[in-house]
Design an enzyme around this catalytic site. Sequence first.
Site, PDB file in Angstrom:
ATOM      1  N   GLY A 134       0.809  -1.213   0.000  1.00  0.00           N
ATOM      2  CA  GLY A 134       0.000   0.000   0.000  1.00  0.00           C
ATOM      3  C   GLY A 134       0.842   1.263   0.000  1.00  0.00           C
ATOM      4  N   CYS A 135       1.932   1.241   0.747  1.00  0.00           N
ATOM      5  CA  CYS A 135       2.810   2.408   0.842  1.00  0.00           C
ATOM      6  C   CYS A 135       3.558   2.632  -0.473  1.00  0.00           C
ATOM      7  CB  CYS A 135       3.786   2.241   2.004  1.00  0.00           C
ATOM      8  SG  CYS A 135       2.948   2.090   3.599  1.00  0.00           S
ATOM      9  N   THR A 136       3.891   1.543  -1.153  1.00  0.00           N
ATOM     10  CA  THR A 136       4.550   1.664  -2.453  1.00  0.00           C
ATOM     11  C   THR A 136       3.603   2.302  -3.463  1.00  0.00           C
ATOM     12  OG1 THR A 136       5.944  -0.274  -2.028  1.00  0.00           O
ATOM     13  CG2 THR A 136       5.653   0.382  -4.330  1.00  0.00           C
TER      14      THR A 136
END
Length: 265
Positions: A134-136
């Site tokens: 998700g952070c990527t």
Amino acid sequence: MVELRKRKTPPPAPVRPAKKASAPKGKKAANEKTVVEQATEVVTEAAAVVTEAVTDAVETAKEAVADATNGESKPAAAAALSTGAPKVGDTIDLTNFGGEIETHDGKKTTLAKLVEESKGGVVLFTYPKASTPGCTTQVCLFRDSYAPLTATGFSIFGLSNDSPKANTTFKTKQNLPYSLLCDPSQTLISAIGLKKAPKGTTRGVFVVNKEGKVLASEPGSPAGTHKVVQNLVAGSGDVKSDDIKAAETAAEVADTAAKVDSNEA
């Protein structure tokens, strides 16, 4: 005269075979483990993998729901912020606000310095953990629309409680054009209301202009946080429509790629 007799030399003592080194107590050699013990280890390792996969799936589902409802439930989003966090419309005193933080490359700084060095203000988007799916997706959304989003003078920064080493690896691998901020003590993350108890970080976005006025402050999904900044920039009227369309296309491409990755996982 007494005659002395020579004693016979006694035969050598038999050599005892050396004892084999015993395995440490509590541990057995691999070849001594029973079938049941070996099977238990395999099951335990498999369970750990499954648990991690389920956790990732749940997080992805939560982000999808948040993304679908982003912008439609502002009160609920605001309620997710920590009590006492600055609200949209507030003007904050930037002096010492959030304490000292560090860039991924080890430079000490503060929010006040970042705002001072910017042309129009600062965008902080927070993420829970570097290099996770998700952070990527989130950092790549801001990467792919970096030019139009910074056209009005905003300086963009990712913010997490990751170490400089973890964030440097993240930035390098994803080829990010902006710096990542490290806040291991979570002083700034707490100040903007996006700390998750006990030591986590809530995904969200915080935008402040040169005068210290809060333009955005809310939790959200990867695409949701990006959309907040996109709307702010579009609403300023200082960005060409072609740049806005380019940013929207980048967001759609990144979102589609994320969905494909999650389906293949």
